[in-house]
Write an enzyme that holds these catalytic residues in place. Structure first.
Site, PDB file in Angstrom:
ATOM      1  N   GLU A 171      22.106 -16.012 -35.273  1.00  0.00           N
ATOM      2  CA  GLU A 171      21.354 -16.778 -36.277  1.00  0.00           C
ATOM      3  C   GLU A 171      19.871 -16.406 -36.311  1.00  0.00           C
ATOM      4  O   GLU A 171      19.156 -16.790 -37.238  1.00  0.00           O
ATOM      5  CB  GLU A 171      21.502 -18.287 -36.023  1.00  0.00           C
TER       6      GLU A 171
ATOM      7  N   TYR B  50      21.465 -22.755 -34.129  1.00  0.00           N
ATOM      8  CA  TYR B  50      20.279 -22.672 -35.002  1.00  0.00           C
ATOM      9  C   TYR B  50      19.021 -23.146 -34.274  1.00  0.00           C
ATOM     10  O   TYR B  50      17.932 -22.650 -34.531  1.00  0.00           O
ATOM     11  CB  TYR B  50      20.487 -23.485 -36.287  1.00  0.00           C
TER      12      TYR B  50
ATOM     13  N   HIS C 208      18.316 -13.768 -43.981  1.00  0.00           N
ATOM     14  CA  HIS C 208      19.088 -14.363 -42.886  1.00  0.00           C
ATOM     15  C   HIS C 208      20.504 -13.761 -42.857  1.00  0.00           C
ATOM     16  O   HIS C 208      20.982 -13.302 -41.808  1.00  0.00           O
ATOM     17  CB  HIS C 208      19.149 -15.891 -43.072  1.00  0.00           C
ATOM     18  N   GLU C 209      21.160 -13.754 -44.006  1.00  0.00           N
ATOM     19  CA  GLU C 209      22.538 -13.240 -44.062  1.00  0.00           C
ATOM     20  C   GLU C 209      22.580 -11.744 -43.747  1.00  0.00           C
ATOM     21  O   GLU C 209      23.477 -11.263 -43.067  1.00  0.00           O
ATOM     22  CB  GLU C 209      23.156 -13.503 -45.444  1.00  0.00           C
TER      23      GLU C 209
ATOM     24  N   HIS D 184      28.181 -22.453 -49.401  1.00  0.00           N
ATOM     25  CA  HIS D 184      27.270 -22.320 -48.259  1.00  0.00           C
ATOM     26  C   HIS D 184      27.259 -20.842 -47.826  1.00  0.00           C
ATOM     27  O   HIS D 184      28.314 -20.258 -47.546  1.00  0.00           O
ATOM     28  CB  HIS D 184      27.712 -23.233 -47.110  1.00  0.00           C
ATOM     29  N   ALA D 185      26.065 -20.252 -47.776  1.00  0.00           N
ATOM     30  CA  ALA D 185      25.951 -18.811 -47.552  1.00  0.00           C
ATOM     31  C   ALA D 185      26.590 -18.377 -46.234  1.00  0.00           C
ATOM     32  O   ALA D 185      26.462 -19.049 -45.218  1.00  0.00           O
ATOM     33  CB  ALA D 185      24.478 -18.418 -47.560  1.00  0.00           C
TER      34      ALA D 185
ATOM     35  N   HIS E 232      22.804 -11.068 -40.132  1.00  0.00           N
ATOM     36  CA  HIS E 232      24.174 -11.095 -39.595  1.00  0.00           C
ATOM     37  C   HIS E 232      24.859  -9.751 -39.827  1.00  0.00           C
ATOM     38  O   HIS E 232      25.495  -9.185 -38.934  1.00  0.00           O
ATOM     39  CB  HIS E 232      25.007 -12.184 -40.287  1.00  0.00           C
TER      40      HIS E 232
ATOM     41  N   HIS F 291      28.193 -27.938 -41.706  1.00  0.00           N
ATOM     42  CA  HIS F 291      28.698 -27.478 -40.413  1.00  0.00           C
ATOM     43  C   HIS F 291      29.553 -28.528 -39.701  1.00  0.00           C
ATOM     44  O   HIS F 291      30.380 -28.185 -38.869  1.00  0.00           O
ATOM     45  CB  HIS F 291      27.519 -27.046 -39.520  1.00  0.00           C
TER      46      HIS F 291
END
Ligand code: X8Z
Ligand code: ZN
Length: 618
Positions: A409, A521, A381-382, A351-352, A385, A511
């Site tokens: 997020e 999210y 998305h990553e 999971h990324a 972060h 999660h």
């Protein structure tokens, strides 16, 4: 004993020696303490915890790494407890005048799971690790070979089942795989989860909360947070309802008698995703204007010779084009990043995720990337972060968090909203022809809605369910039933096969297995449209008065003004209440679903009239 273990024990002994008796520091003393010893020690433990966790998550069968992780967690907890007893047990933010000091005291007093006695903390850590292992190593036999040798022929989640759910349209293959995955994951976690709930609640009660849900929500710093998100849902629900109706009619046309939607509910296995949390993969089947030429971005990526590294570089280029910071260390495998699934069969958490090692220089992504459109968006998305980590890296360590967890997020998703426009994809050569007409617009909006609008009720209900569990509103013999009540109420979904309380379907989601809260999210899916709108205005790509060009066509690529907006909000970290960061980015302080609705307005009008006509003809 390894060197690093020895060092950590020495640091711990030093810390314990240093912290001998409780003292209430003066304003000046506390300020100096936060600036020096506190920051250094927290940084040390933060780095150690991240390193140990990374080693565990990237090699799940390495029992030494798992043992080390438990040890480091226990040592860090011991340090935290002593620190708390010494400096924070007897003080409250009200004891200090300086607003910054008040805020630091508020944050530093949060002990989290460290509050537990060693044996319970070790037990809780082992339980969560086991659930993560069950989830990450789960395999099922393929539909057409149900008695397979699971170790050689079994399907894993990433990439096997993810791509099966994305591409198979075989109703029975999907429902078999849907159930088998849940049998192999959630179903094996029920009793572990029970103990996890009890121990988590025990920790929260020791920390002065009623239960773990209350402790989770503290990070959102709003007394009426649940009302705020419920109100947001009410604002967006009509749009979801129209989308659901439209998708139902298209799927009915496709699956015919296999699909019974007379109860107004869709079965959860035919929406292109294992959890039906986003539906982009069924785009081809629900396209409003099927004859309109479009381009499949997965095909384009492959045709243009993209590999995983190039996908990351392309994302990095976008961030840099806004005048933001280079992200390259985060996907540099020579510096430790993992951006592809190891070929040696090593089991890891696929999971990324994005990691801040708290030393101001080491930031990494861990992701089992495949060359497809979905992962291209997840990369952005990553990288969001990582960009956040970079922008707040010069804050004291206590402030190196998102303004609230939802902000973290939302950043990469905001960027991806611009990347995912036909205009931008055309600019970077991933779309050959850019046609700017009504039908293409509606098709494009539909594809984004399948990801963003479809997600909203899922983003809301997963934690509604967990809050109820932590609060004891429902008991264990109702867990799964209650979960499906929420799936029905919010998503209008039903299970494809019968469920019972022997099943534990929430546990089939990363999660839940991994103790990661999820409401962030939902918040992110609202806030990203607020951020997007503001960045578009800054870039001169949107005028809210004239609406000359609709919001969904905005691409703020290369806009330094847009980058500045983000920088202003993100570099605050959590040093101020999130409303301050919200204001810095958007000019207003509250969460607001208005920009999301504004973005999807043309699609909403289309869906309403289509559904009206459709209803009157059946
Ligand atoms: O977990 C994630 C990210 C990592 S923070 C890949 N997401 C949620 C999910 O996969 O369920 C992004 C969207 C929702
Ligand atoms: Zn994320």
């Amino acid at each position: 004993m390894t060197n690093s273990n020895l060092i950590s024990i020495l640091v711990l002994l030093f810390s314990l020696h240093y912290l001998t008796e409780s003292s209430k520091l003066s304003e000046a003393e506390l300020k100096s303490f936060f600036d020096n010893d506190y920051d250094q020690n927290e940084t040390y433990w933060c780095t150690k915890l991240q390193e140990a966790n990374w080693e565990f998550e990237s090699d799940l069968e390495n029992s030494e790494a798992e043992e080390n992780l438990v040890n480091v967690i226990l040592q860090a907890a011991e340090y935290n407890k002593q620190l708390w007893k010494m400096y924070f047990k007897d003080v409250t933010p009200d004891d200090y005048q300086d607003p910054d000091l008040k805020r630091k005291v508020m944050l530093a007093r949060m002990l989290g799971k460290s509050v537990l006695e060693n044996d319970k903390l070790a037990e809780l850590t082992n339980i969560t690790n086991t659930m993560v292992e069950i989830y990450s190593t789960g395999k099922i036999c393929p539909y057409r070979k149900k008695n397979c040798d699971i170790s050689t022929e079994g399907y894993n989640l990433d990439p096997d089942l993810n791509s099966l759910f994305a591409s198979s349209r075989d109703y029975n293959e999907l429902s078999y795989s849907w159930k088998a995955w849940r049998d192999q994951t959630g179903g094996k976690m029920r009793s572990l989860f029970e103990r996890y709930v009890n121990l988590s609640n025990e920790a929260s009660v020791l920390n002065g909360y009623q239960d773990n849900s209350e402790e989770w929500l503290v990070l959102f710093e709003s007394l009426d947070f649940i009302k705020q998100i419920d109100d947001l849902w009410l604002q967006v629900e009509p749009l979801y309802t129209e989308l659901h109706k439209f998708v139902s009619s298209k799927l009915k046309a496709r699956y015919g008698d296999d699909l019974d939607i007379s109860d107004g509910l869709l079965p959860a296995h035919i929406l292109g995703n294992m959890w039906a949390q986003e539906w982009t993969n069924i785009n081809e089947h629900v396209k409003p204007f099927p004859a309109t030429k479009g381009q499949n971005i997965t095909d384009a990526l492959r045709k243009k010779g993209y590999n995983v590294k190039k996908m990351f570089e392309t994302s990095d280029d976008f961030y840099k084009s806004l005048g933001l910071l280079p992200n390259d260390m985060s996907y540099n495998t020579a510096q430790g990043a993992i951006i592809e699934k190891p070929k040696d069969g090593r089991e890891m958490v696929c999971h990324a995720s994005a990691w801040d090692f708290c030393d101001r220089k080491n930031f990494r992504i861990k992701m089992c990337t495949n060359v497809n459109a979905e992962d291209f968006i997840t990369i952005h998305h990553e990288m969001g972060h990582i960009q956040y980590f970079l922008l707040y890296k010069d804050q004291p360590v206590i402030y190196r968090e998102g303004a609230n967890p939802g902000f973290h997020e939302a950043i990469g998703d905001t960027i991806a909203l611009s990347v995912d426009t036909p205009k931008h994809l055309h600019k970077i050569g991933l779309l050959d022809e850019y046609v700017d007409d009504y039908q293409t617009s509606i098709n494009t909006l539909m594809s984004i809605a399948l990801s963003k609008v479809a997600f909203l009720p899922y983003g809301l209900l997963l934690d509604k369910w967990r809050w109820d569990v932590f609060k004891g509103k429902i008991t264990m013999n109702n867990w799964n039933t209650h979960y499906w009540e929420y799936r029905k109420q919010y998503q209008k979904l039903k299970p494809p096969v019968e469920r019972s309380e022997n099943d534990f379907d929430p546990g089939a989601k990363f999660h839940v297995a991994g103790d990661v809260q999820y409401i962030s999210y939902f918040v992110a899916h609202i806030a990203q449209f607020q951020f997007f709108k503001s960045l578009c205005i800054a870039a001169g790509e949107y005028d809210p008065q004239t609406k000359y060009q609709p919001l969904h066509k905005c691409d703020f690529y290369q806009s330094k003004a847009a980058g500045e907006k983000l920088r202003a909000g993100l570099s605050l970290g959590t040093s101020k209440h999130w409303s301050v960061a919200m204001k810095a980015i958007t000019g207003q302080e509250k969460m607001d679903a208005g920009p999301l609705l504004e973005y999807f307005e043309p699609l909403y009008q289309f869906l309403k009239s289509f559904n009206q006509v459709y209803n009157s003809t059946i």
